[in-house]
Write an enzyme that holds these catalytic residues in place. Structure first.
Site, PDB file in Angstrom:
ATOM      1  N   HIS A  58       0.992  -1.096   0.038  1.00  0.00           N
ATOM      2  CA  HIS A  58      -0.052   0.057  -0.172  1.00  0.00           C
ATOM      3  C   HIS A  58       0.681   1.143  -0.113  1.00  0.00           C
ATOM      4  O   HIS A  58       1.573   1.581   1.115  1.00  0.00           O
ATOM      5  CB  HIS A  58      -0.983  -0.067   1.312  1.00  0.00           C
ATOM      6  CG  HIS A  58      -1.888  -1.067   1.253  1.00  0.00           C
ATOM      7  ND1 HIS A  58      -2.960  -1.071   0.590  1.00  0.00           N
ATOM      8  CD2 HIS A  58      -1.835  -2.330   1.771  1.00  0.00           C
ATOM      9  CE1 HIS A  58      -3.637  -2.224   0.653  1.00  0.00           C
ATOM     10  NE2 HIS A  58      -2.952  -3.010   1.599  1.00  0.00           N
ATOM     11  N   ARG A  60      -0.229   4.459  -0.834  1.00  0.00           N
ATOM     12  CA  ARG A  60      -1.216   5.364  -0.346  1.00  0.00           C
ATOM     13  C   ARG A  60      -1.331   6.684  -1.061  1.00  0.00           C
ATOM     14  O   ARG A  60      -2.217   7.549  -1.121  1.00  0.00           O
ATOM     15  CB  ARG A  60      -0.890   5.861   1.020  1.00  0.00           C
ATOM     16  CG  ARG A  60      -0.643   4.618   2.269  1.00  0.00           C
ATOM     17  CD  ARG A  60      -2.028   4.068   2.725  1.00  0.00           C
ATOM     18  NE  ARG A  60      -1.990   3.330   3.732  1.00  0.00           N
ATOM     19  CZ  ARG A  60      -2.795   2.245   3.851  1.00  0.00           C
ATOM     20  NH1 ARG A  60      -3.485   1.866   2.767  1.00  0.00           N
ATOM     21  NH2 ARG A  60      -2.630   1.537   4.845  1.00  0.00           N
ATOM     22  N   ASN A  90      -6.232   0.593  -3.460  1.00  0.00           N
ATOM     23  CA  ASN A  90      -7.472   1.474  -2.206  1.00  0.00           C
ATOM     24  C   ASN A  90      -6.706   2.800  -1.926  1.00  0.00           C
ATOM     25  O   ASN A  90      -6.659   3.181  -0.931  1.00  0.00           O
ATOM     26  CB  ASN A  90      -7.670   0.445  -1.258  1.00  0.00           C
ATOM     27  CG  ASN A  90      -6.389   0.075  -0.320  1.00  0.00           C
ATOM     28  OD1 ASN A  90      -5.354   0.376  -0.793  1.00  0.00           O
ATOM     29  ND2 ASN A  90      -6.648   0.000   1.177  1.00  0.00           N
ATOM     30  N   ASP A 150      -8.547  -5.297  -2.644  1.00  0.00           N
ATOM     31  CA  ASP A 150      -8.175  -5.518  -1.515  1.00  0.00           C
ATOM     32  C   ASP A 150      -8.312  -4.296  -0.333  1.00  0.00           C
ATOM     33  O   ASP A 150      -8.202  -3.199  -0.560  1.00  0.00           O
ATOM     34  CB  ASP A 150      -6.426  -5.579  -1.561  1.00  0.00           C
ATOM     35  CG  ASP A 150      -5.911  -5.857  -0.110  1.00  0.00           C
ATOM     36  OD1 ASP A 150      -6.045  -6.898   0.590  1.00  0.00           O
ATOM     37  OD2 ASP A 150      -5.269  -4.895   0.455  1.00  0.00           O
ATOM     38  N   HIS A 177      -9.106 -10.590  -1.552  1.00  0.00           N
ATOM     39  CA  HIS A 177      -8.856 -10.468  -0.024  1.00  0.00           C
ATOM     40  C   HIS A 177     -10.210 -11.084   0.700  1.00  0.00           C
ATOM     41  O   HIS A 177     -11.046 -10.641   0.391  1.00  0.00           O
ATOM     42  CB  HIS A 177      -9.053  -8.808   0.061  1.00  0.00           C
ATOM     43  CG  HIS A 177      -9.335  -8.413   1.725  1.00  0.00           C
ATOM     44  ND1 HIS A 177      -8.169  -7.793   2.264  1.00  0.00           N
ATOM     45  CD2 HIS A 177     -10.423  -8.702   2.406  1.00  0.00           C
ATOM     46  CE1 HIS A 177      -8.745  -7.646   3.759  1.00  0.00           C
ATOM     47  NE2 HIS A 177      -9.995  -8.203   3.810  1.00  0.00           N
ATOM     48  N   HIS A 230      -2.823 -12.815   1.466  1.00  0.00           N
ATOM     49  CA  HIS A 230      -2.522 -12.950   2.744  1.00  0.00           C
ATOM     50  C   HIS A 230      -3.466 -14.313   3.464  1.00  0.00           C
ATOM     51  O   HIS A 230      -4.245 -13.781   4.453  1.00  0.00           O
ATOM     52  CB  HIS A 230      -2.816 -11.705   3.726  1.00  0.00           C
ATOM     53  CG  HIS A 230      -3.881 -10.709   3.441  1.00  0.00           C
ATOM     54  ND1 HIS A 230      -5.186 -11.444   3.225  1.00  0.00           N
ATOM     55  CD2 HIS A 230      -4.156  -9.444   3.099  1.00  0.00           C
ATOM     56  CE1 HIS A 230      -6.099 -10.320   2.815  1.00  0.00           C
ATOM     57  NE2 HIS A 230      -5.154  -9.128   2.532  1.00  0.00           N
ATOM     58  N   ASN A 276      -5.272  -6.876   9.404  1.00  0.00           N
ATOM     59  CA  ASN A 276      -6.518  -7.783   8.614  1.00  0.00           C
ATOM     60  C   ASN A 276      -5.723  -8.439   7.631  1.00  0.00           C
ATOM     61  O   ASN A 276      -5.057  -7.920   6.759  1.00  0.00           O
ATOM     62  CB  ASN A 276      -7.490  -6.508   7.874  1.00  0.00           C
ATOM     63  CG  ASN A 276      -8.474  -7.302   7.125  1.00  0.00           C
ATOM     64  OD1 ASN A 276      -8.330  -8.498   6.763  1.00  0.00           O
ATOM     65  ND2 ASN A 276      -9.483  -6.186   6.736  1.00  0.00           N
ATOM     66  N   ASP A 303       1.869  -6.832   2.380  1.00  0.00           N
ATOM     67  CA  ASP A 303       0.760  -6.009   2.767  1.00  0.00           C
ATOM     68  C   ASP A 303       1.153  -4.775   3.839  1.00  0.00           C
ATOM     69  O   ASP A 303       0.669  -4.604   4.749  1.00  0.00           O
ATOM     70  CB  ASP A 303      -0.145  -7.159   3.596  1.00  0.00           C
ATOM     71  CG  ASP A 303      -1.626  -6.404   3.928  1.00  0.00           C
ATOM     72  OD1 ASP A 303      -1.639  -5.438   3.019  1.00  0.00           O
ATOM     73  OD2 ASP A 303      -2.525  -6.933   4.690  1.00  0.00           O
ATOM     74  N   PHE A 321      -6.573  -0.968  10.901  1.00  0.00           N
ATOM     75  CA  PHE A 321      -6.144  -2.318  10.607  1.00  0.00           C
ATOM     76  C   PHE A 321      -4.856  -2.251   9.910  1.00  0.00           C
ATOM     77  O   PHE A 321      -4.878  -1.351   8.859  1.00  0.00           O
ATOM     78  CB  PHE A 321      -6.875  -3.254   9.849  1.00  0.00           C
ATOM     79  CG  PHE A 321      -8.165  -3.925  10.530  1.00  0.00           C
ATOM     80  CD1 PHE A 321      -8.082  -4.793  11.377  1.00  0.00           C
ATOM     81  CD2 PHE A 321      -9.269  -3.140  10.467  1.00  0.00           C
ATOM     82  CE1 PHE A 321      -9.118  -5.305  12.010  1.00  0.00           C
ATOM     83  CE2 PHE A 321     -10.367  -3.498  11.122  1.00  0.00           C
ATOM     84  CZ  PHE A 321     -10.270  -4.623  11.776  1.00  0.00           C
TER      85      PHE A 321
HETATM   86 ZN    ZN Z   1      -5.844  -7.290   2.355  1.00  0.00          ZN
END
Ligand code: ZN
Length: 443
Positions: A58, A60, A90, A150, A177, A230, A276, A303, A321
């Site tokens: 991620h 961001r 995301n 995800d 996910h 994951h 998560n 992750d 999370f």
């Molecule tokens: Zn995930």
């Protein structure tokens, strides 16, 4: 400087050979003597690995720059020995159009610390209602091959079916996910005796396993490629093992933290351990390690999930999370599966480089450290051990579960497309990285 000689590293943890890098390519391998004006790296005692590839990062940006940016995230990646990362969708706006994925990919290219392969959203806005512009993202200059919502599960079976059908037309993959939303409403940690004792909402293993079971059957039905993000439970391992035995085209990942940490860490209500999927039981950790060793689990993915301090320094129930993981991944993996004798460094090169590159259809990682391959190289000192501190974190966020914990191993050099990005343990500054790429054309 266009040539570099790496001397004396144990390549893939095996035999010692020198490597010569010229114009971003591994040009020679064997017992080599330095040439005039060549930079020589003394790598005696170090393990030579291919540059690591993360299928689950991620970054961001856009929208979450307070936690991480493409620049800070790829610096964290380089510090951890990664030369390619897949950026999850995301962001804000969500990466569900060709425009966004091209922007993320270009930012990675401009900074020069790692290749950034954007992951496209499966559904518009990650809302789970309608498919995103999957074809446009695949055809874009970012050439997206991995699609994922995800953070959210694609829980509508018909949408999941359509997405699998769509990506199979261009050799893409859906990275799921696996989290049944109704079974995890209000879930805060692994469901069991401890969640009851701590008074935290339980997250049952079946919420993950049921989605994986459904999705492997869907993948079989439509003849598509499925990747499961994951894995965290022994039951998930059983389902994937069954699917592979049946010939279903499924690959699976495990995070470093699920290979090392357990739910017991929730006892202190320290939200750095809130993640998560949640940390599970000791039995699950052992099943995940064994599955990685026997090939049921194909890859390790970080992750890496940066969060600002205020999102973690609050009550467990309110906290976000996720944990950062790029910088610590290799050390955690060394402790969990290398130092325990379950995987060799050669295996690590597979599960953290060539296999994730294969799943993401990233070129240049199929022949680790062989002549003619792009010079993406990580040199690790496995004998080094230290207590992990914020000084070891090179991204913008510090939500690491390992602060204060002793971890083995240290990335001493990272070479990305022939350019040294981590030099004797220190991250090279952005201007110097950009200048070095300009000087040495990329292979
Ligand atoms: Zn995930």
């Amino acid at each position: 400087m266009t040539t570099l000689l790496i001397r004396g590293a144990a390549l893939l943890g095996d035999h010692v050979e020198d490597l010569r890098i010229r114009d971003g390519i591994i040009a020679a391998r064997g017992a080599l003597s330095p040439e005039t004006d060549e930079r020589v790296i003394d790598a005696r005692g170090l393990i030579g690995l291919p540059g690591l590839v993360d299928l689950h990062t991620h970054l961001r940006e856009p929208g979450g720059e307070a936690s991480e940016t493409v620049l800070t995230g790829t610096r964290a990646a380089a510090a951890g020995g990664f030369t390619t990362v897949h950026a999850m969708a995301n962001t804000s706006p969500v990466a569900d159009t060709a425009g966004i994925v091209e922007q993320v990919q270009r930012l990675g290219e401009r900074h020069g610390y790692a290749t950034v392969r954007p992951i496209g959203a499966v559904t518009l806005g990650l809302a789970g209602q309608q498919l995103a512009e999957i074809g446009a993202m695949a055809r874009s200059t970012a050439r997206v091959r991995v699609f994922s919502d995800d953070g959210h599960c694609v829980h509508d079976p018909l949408l999941m079916r359509r997405a699998l059908e769509y990506v199979s037309t261009f050799d893409g993959v859906i990275a799921q996910h696996a989290q049944e939303p109704r079974l995890t409403e209000g879930a805060q940690m692994n469901e069991g005796v401890l969640s009851g004792e701590l008074g935290l909402g339980g997250w049952p293993a079946v919420a993950e396993e049921a989605i994986i079971a459904r999705d492997v059957l869907l993948a079989e039905h439509v003849g598509a490629r499925l990747h499961v993000c994951h894995l965290s439970t022994a039951g998930s391992v059983d389902v994937v093992r069954w699917a592979k035995a049946r010939g279903i085209s499924v690959t699976a990942e495990v995070t470093p933290h699920h290979l090392l940490l357990t739910e017991e860490l929730a006892r202190g209500y320290d939200a750095r351990f809130k993640v998560n999927p949640p940390l599970r039981r000791d039995d699950d950790v052992h099943a995940l390690r064994a599955a990685l060793a026997d090939g049921t689990i194909d890859i390790i993915a970080t992750d890496h999930a940066p969060h600002p301090t205020e999102a973690k320094e609050c009550t467990w129930a309110e906290a976000a999370f996720g944990m950062v993981g790029l910088e610590s991944a290799l050390s955690v993996v060394q402790q969990a599966v290398v130092d325990t004798g379950m995987l060799t460094w050669g295996d690590i090169a597979r599960v953290l480089s060539s296999a994730p590159a294969e799943i993401g259809r990233v070129a240049g990682y199929a022949h680790p450290l062989e002549i003619g391959s792009p010079a993406n190289i990580t040199l690790v000192d496995p004998s080094h051990a230290r207590e992990w501190s914020t000084a070891d974190l090179r991204g913008r966020s510090v939500n690491s579960p390992y602060l204060g914990r002793a971890l083995p191993g240290r990335v001493v050099y990272t070479v990305y497309q022939g350019v040294v990005t981590v030099d004797d343990g220190a991250l090279v500054e952005p201007e110097a990285v950009v200048a070095a790429h300009e000087e040495a054309p990329r292979g």
